[in-house]
Design a protein around this motif. Structure first.
Motif, PDB file in Angstrom:
ATOM      1  N   VAL A 100     138.544 -22.595 -89.363  1.00 49.88           N
ATOM      2  CA  VAL A 100     138.486 -22.765 -90.813  1.00 49.88           C
ATOM      3  C   VAL A 100     139.852 -22.770 -91.484  1.00 49.88           C
ATOM      4  CG1 VAL A 100     136.152 -21.843 -91.008  1.00 49.88           C
ATOM      5  CG2 VAL A 100     138.109 -20.274 -91.150  1.00 49.88           C
ATOM      6  N   ASP A 101     140.916 -22.563 -90.711  1.00 43.57           N
ATOM      7  CA  ASP A 101     142.271 -22.607 -91.273  1.00 43.57           C
ATOM      8  C   ASP A 101     143.186 -23.290 -90.270  1.00 43.57           C
ATOM      9  OD1 ASP A 101     144.711 -22.303 -92.460  1.00 43.57           O
ATOM     10  OD2 ASP A 101     144.539 -20.145 -92.788  1.00 43.57           O
ATOM     11  N   LEU A 102     143.472 -24.565 -90.519  1.00 40.92           N
ATOM     12  CA  LEU A 102     144.286 -25.332 -89.578  1.00 40.92           C
ATOM     13  C   LEU A 102     145.750 -24.939 -89.609  1.00 40.92           C
ATOM     14  CD1 LEU A 102     141.671 -26.975 -89.354  1.00 40.92           C
ATOM     15  CD2 LEU A 102     143.064 -29.044 -89.279  1.00 40.92           C
ATOM     16  N   THR A 103     146.160 -24.133 -90.596  1.00 35.73           N
ATOM     17  CA  THR A 103     147.559 -23.693 -90.622  1.00 35.73           C
ATOM     18  C   THR A 103     147.846 -22.643 -89.552  1.00 35.73           C
ATOM     19  OG1 THR A 103     147.281 -21.839 -92.183  1.00 35.73           O
ATOM     20  CG2 THR A 103     147.559 -24.064 -93.122  1.00 35.73           C
ATOM     21  N   LEU A 104     146.803 -21.984 -89.054  1.00 38.02           N
ATOM     22  CA  LEU A 104     146.965 -20.932 -88.040  1.00 38.02           C
ATOM     23  C   LEU A 104     147.997 -19.896 -88.478  1.00 38.02           C
ATOM     24  CD1 LEU A 104     146.955 -23.206 -84.869  1.00 38.02           C
ATOM     25  CD2 LEU A 104     145.065 -21.787 -85.674  1.00 38.02           C
ATOM     26  N   SER A 105     147.960 -19.546 -89.753  1.00 38.76           N
ATOM     27  CA  SER A 105     148.992 -18.674 -90.316  1.00 38.76           C
ATOM     28  C   SER A 105     148.588 -17.204 -90.373  1.00 38.76           C
ATOM     29  CB  SER A 105     149.339 -19.152 -91.733  1.00 38.76           C
ATOM     30  OG  SER A 105     148.181 -19.199 -92.554  1.00 38.76           O
ATOM     31  N   HIS A 106     147.382 -16.872 -89.941  1.00 40.49           N
ATOM     32  CA  HIS A 106     146.957 -15.469 -89.999  1.00 40.49           C
ATOM     33  C   HIS A 106     147.860 -14.618 -89.107  1.00 40.49           C
ATOM     34  CE1 HIS A 106     144.533 -11.867 -89.931  1.00 40.49           C
ATOM     35  NE2 HIS A 106     143.702 -12.385 -90.816  1.00 40.49           N
ATOM     36  N   PRO A 107     148.381 -13.496 -89.623  1.00 40.19           N
ATOM     37  CA  PRO A 107     149.344 -12.710 -88.842  1.00 40.19           C
ATOM     38  C   PRO A 107     148.769 -12.087 -87.577  1.00 40.19           C
ATOM     39  CG  PRO A 107     148.703 -11.543 -90.846  1.00 40.19           C
ATOM     40  CD  PRO A 107     148.156 -12.924 -90.975  1.00 40.19           C
ATOM     41  N   ASP A 108     147.447 -11.985 -87.462  1.00 40.22           N
ATOM     42  CA  ASP A 108     146.852 -11.364 -86.283  1.00 40.22           C
ATOM     43  C   ASP A 108     146.621 -12.340 -85.138  1.00 40.22           C
ATOM     44  OD1 ASP A 108     146.825  -8.964 -87.601  1.00 40.22           O
ATOM     45  OD2 ASP A 108     144.698  -9.044 -88.137  1.00 40.22           O
ATOM     46  N   ILE A 109     146.814 -13.633 -85.371  1.00 37.84           N
ATOM     47  CA  ILE A 109     146.558 -14.609 -84.309  1.00 37.84           C
ATOM     48  C   ILE A 109     147.418 -14.359 -83.071  1.00 37.84           C
ATOM     49  CG2 ILE A 109     146.852 -17.054 -83.710  1.00 37.84           C
ATOM     50  CD1 ILE A 109     145.576 -17.766 -86.379  1.00 37.84           C
ATOM     51  N   PRO A 110     148.722 -14.073 -83.195  1.00 36.85           N
ATOM     52  CA  PRO A 110     149.509 -13.809 -81.978  1.00 36.85           C
ATOM     53  C   PRO A 110     148.989 -12.621 -81.167  1.00 36.85           C
ATOM     54  CG  PRO A 110     150.962 -14.256 -83.828  1.00 36.85           C
ATOM     55  CD  PRO A 110     149.574 -14.118 -84.394  1.00 36.85           C
ATOM     56  N   LEU A 111     148.389 -11.643 -81.833  1.00 36.65           N
ATOM     57  CA  LEU A 111     147.846 -10.485 -81.120  1.00 36.65           C
ATOM     58  C   LEU A 111     146.632 -10.877 -80.297  1.00 36.65           C
ATOM     59  CD1 LEU A 111     148.049  -7.864 -84.028  1.00 36.65           C
ATOM     60  CD2 LEU A 111     149.714  -8.267 -82.202  1.00 36.65           C
ATOM     61  N   ILE A 112     145.814 -11.784 -80.814  1.00 34.81           N
ATOM     62  CA  ILE A 112     144.605 -12.219 -80.120  1.00 34.81           C
ATOM     63  C   ILE A 112     144.939 -13.267 -79.068  1.00 34.81           C
ATOM     64  CG2 ILE A 112     142.291 -13.191 -80.408  1.00 34.81           C
ATOM     65  CD1 ILE A 112     142.628 -10.496 -81.750  1.00 34.81           C
ATOM     66  N   GLU A 113     145.945 -14.069 -79.314  1.00 31.90           N
ATOM     67  CA  GLU A 113     146.255 -15.205 -78.439  1.00 31.90           C
ATOM     68  C   GLU A 113     146.478 -14.774 -76.994  1.00 31.90           C
ATOM     69  OE1 GLU A 113     148.500 -18.027 -76.188  1.00 31.90           O
ATOM     70  OE2 GLU A 113     149.405 -16.197 -77.020  1.00 31.90           O
ATOM     71  N   VAL A 114     147.078 -13.607 -76.785  1.00 30.70           N
ATOM     72  CA  VAL A 114     147.337 -13.164 -75.413  1.00 30.70           C
ATOM     73  C   VAL A 114     146.038 -12.845 -74.684  1.00 30.70           C
ATOM     74  CG1 VAL A 114     149.633 -12.306 -75.951  1.00 30.70           C
ATOM     75  CG2 VAL A 114     147.673 -10.760 -76.190  1.00 30.70           C
ATOM     76  N   ARG A 115     144.960 -12.565 -75.427  1.00 29.41           N
ATOM     77  CA  ARG A 115     143.662 -12.269 -74.806  1.00 29.41           C
ATOM     78  C   ARG A 115     142.792 -13.504 -74.673  1.00 29.41           C
ATOM     79  NH1 ARG A 115     140.607  -8.209 -78.255  1.00 29.41           N
ATOM     80  NH2 ARG A 115     139.266  -8.183 -76.408  1.00 29.41           N
ATOM     81  N   ASP A 116     143.073 -14.525 -75.456  1.00 31.45           N
ATOM     82  CA  ASP A 116     142.254 -15.739 -75.442  1.00 31.45           C
ATOM     83  C   ASP A 116     142.629 -16.586 -74.220  1.00 31.45           C
ATOM     84  OD1 ASP A 116     141.189 -18.342 -75.874  1.00 31.45           O
ATOM     85  OD2 ASP A 116     141.160 -18.015 -78.026  1.00 31.45           O
ATOM     86  N   PRO A 117     141.679 -16.823 -73.297  1.00 31.79           N
ATOM     87  CA  PRO A 117     142.003 -17.572 -72.085  1.00 31.79           C
ATOM     88  C   PRO A 117     141.900 -19.081 -72.256  1.00 31.79           C
ATOM     89  CG  PRO A 117     139.738 -16.864 -71.976  1.00 31.79           C
ATOM     90  CD  PRO A 117     140.280 -16.325 -73.282  1.00 31.79           C
ATOM     91  N   TRP A 118     141.530 -19.527 -73.447  1.00 29.87           N
ATOM     92  CA  TRP A 118     141.184 -20.925 -73.627  1.00 29.87           C
ATOM     93  C   TRP A 118     142.103 -21.641 -74.634  1.00 29.87           C
ATOM     94  CZ3 TRP A 118     135.322 -22.438 -74.315  1.00 29.87           C
ATOM     95  CH2 TRP A 118     135.197 -23.831 -74.250  1.00 29.87           C
ATOM     96  N   LEU A 119     142.227 -21.070 -75.815  1.00 28.10           N
ATOM     97  CA  LEU A 119     142.893 -21.773 -76.903  1.00 28.10           C
ATOM     98  C   LEU A 119     144.374 -21.410 -76.986  1.00 28.10           C
ATOM     99  CD1 LEU A 119     140.206 -21.535 -79.725  1.00 28.10           C
ATOM    100  CD2 LEU A 119     140.634 -23.423 -78.128  1.00 28.10           C
ATOM    101  N   SER A 120     145.203 -22.425 -76.954  1.00 29.39           N
ATOM    102  CA  SER A 120     146.642 -22.266 -77.113  1.00 29.39           C
ATOM    103  C   SER A 120     147.027 -22.681 -78.531  1.00 29.39           C
ATOM    104  CB  SER A 120     147.381 -23.151 -76.104  1.00 29.39           C
ATOM    105  OG  SER A 120     148.695 -23.427 -76.530  1.00 29.39           O
ATOM    106  N   PRO A 121     147.678 -21.816 -79.311  1.00 31.78           N
ATOM    107  CA  PRO A 121     148.134 -22.225 -80.639  1.00 31.78           C
ATOM    108  C   PRO A 121     149.038 -23.448 -80.618  1.00 31.78           C
ATOM    109  CG  PRO A 121     148.173 -19.846 -80.470  1.00 31.78           C
ATOM    110  CD  PRO A 121     147.871 -20.369 -79.090  1.00 31.78           C
ATOM    111  N   VAL A 122     149.824 -23.621 -79.555  1.00 36.47           N
ATOM    112  CA  VAL A 122     150.663 -24.825 -79.451  1.00 36.47           C
ATOM    113  C   VAL A 122     149.775 -26.065 -79.460  1.00 36.47           C
ATOM    114  CG1 VAL A 122     152.254 -26.101 -77.971  1.00 36.47           C
ATOM    115  CG2 VAL A 122     152.511 -23.625 -78.228  1.00 36.47           C
ATOM    116  N   TRP A 123     148.733 -26.034 -78.652  1.00 33.55           N
ATOM    117  CA  TRP A 123     147.789 -27.157 -78.599  1.00 33.55           C
ATOM    118  C   TRP A 123     147.087 -27.352 -79.938  1.00 33.55           C
ATOM    119  CZ3 TRP A 123     145.726 -31.460 -77.284  1.00 33.55           C
ATOM    120  CH2 TRP A 123     144.368 -31.717 -77.517  1.00 33.55           C
ATOM    121  N   LEU A 124     146.620 -26.276 -80.524  1.00 42.06           N
ATOM    122  CA  LEU A 124     145.874 -26.374 -81.776  1.00 42.06           C
ATOM    123  C   LEU A 124     146.736 -26.971 -82.887  1.00 42.06           C
ATOM    124  CD1 LEU A 124     143.983 -22.957 -81.682  1.00 42.06           C
ATOM    125  CD2 LEU A 124     142.984 -25.231 -81.343  1.00 42.06           C
TER     126      LEU A 124
END
Length: 294
Positions: free
Chosen positions: A177-201
């Motif tokens: 719902v936010d294509l800017t990916l600007s939420h400050p907590d995303i980097p904290l979750i990204e290390v646990r997410d095995p699928w989605l790469s913010p670079v790709w998104l």
């Protein structure tokens, strides 16, 4: 702890889906890969009545139970980062919904980088207009996962401007719902997410936006009007980079006076209700129970 099935799938996704697109070069390479065939698999067409038609130059599939004419409808918009075609997992979810006695409309919108959000909205509006010839809005649900969930939320926000009624309910699975990916907590979750790469998104988001501001409500509907939505059901795993923005969306809907229900699954990955796992089966059962109330 997540189930063994979830953990095994996560390990495979990290190796085959995430790592290749954690660099800009890898992400851009995937962006330009050939698209898969969106046609439903053979088992699906043998089990249901399926009709394909062209709406404004794009295909849309109408799926009906083997017998009868349903009085209820679901408009299901698939995910895939606005780049990938509908997958077998999506068709399995559609099959479950059809088996509950629904007409399901599956629009195959144009994908980035060849197409942008500007083409998708006109197409989806046209598909919904046609759908209203068969069922009333009070018996219609908009559903989607990931990018498709963000798209149906933005579509719902735009319907009054199109002179169209909103559906009875929204079912949003792992919504982007936010294509800017600007939420400050995303980097904290990204290390646990095995699928989605913010670079790709980010690469996919820029291609889908076609030069437009990523914060526009048509691209990031968390920034759109949330005060007059139908009831919203949100499904999200805690190992999904979209988890922070999904929680934010839930809070903003409440602040706007709307109704939403957040279903969180500890340790679950992206679009977990579509995944063959205990967590996925529980979530699908809950989704189907909700649909029965429409």
């Amino acid at each position: 702890m997540s189930s063994l099935a979830m953990r095994l799938l996560a390990a495979g996704l990290r190796r085959t889906r995430k790592r290749p697109v954690e660099s800009v070069d890898g992400a851009r390479k995937r962006l330009h890969e050939p698209k898969d065939d969106p046609a439903p698999p053979l088992w699906f067409t043998r089990r249901h009545r399926v009709d394909r038609r062209s709406v404004g130059g794009f295909d849309s599939y109408t799926v009906l139970p083997a017998h009868g004419e349903p009085a209820r409808s679901v408009l299901y918009v698939h995910g895939g980062s606005y780049v990938s075609e509908i997958s077998p997992w999506h068709w399995v979810m559609v099959a479950h919904i059809v088996d509950e006695g629904f007409r399901v409309e599956v629009p195959i919108y144009g994908l980035a980088p060849e197409h942008t959000h500007r083409e998708a909205f006109g197409f989806l509006v046209a598909v919904y207009r046609e759908l209203l010839a068969y069922t009333s809005p009070e018996r219609t649900v908009f559903a989607g996962d990931s990018a498709g969930a963000g798209l149906v939320l933005a579509l719902t926000q735009d319907l009054p401007a199109q002179g169209l009624p909103r559906p009875a309910r929204l079912l949003l699975v792992s919504p982007w719902v936010d294509l800017t990916l600007s939420h400050p907590d995303i980097p904290l979750i990204e290390v646990r997410d095995p699928w989605l790469s913010p670079v790709w998104l980010r690469e996919a988001a820029r291609a889908w936006a076609g030069g437009d501001d990523l914060a526009l409500p048509s691209l990031s509907p968390v920034n759109g009007p949330l005060d007059d939505l139908p009831p919203v059901d949100l499904y999200i795993g805690t190992a999904d980079v979209f988890h922070p923005d999904t929680r934010r969306l839930n809070d903003l809907i409440a602040l706007a006076g709307g109704t939403s229900e957040l279903y969180e699954e500890e340790g679950a990955i992206h679009v977990f209700p579509l995944i063959p796992s205990p967590e996925g089966r529980r979530a699908r059962a809950r989704i189907l129970r909700t649909l029965r109330t429409v």
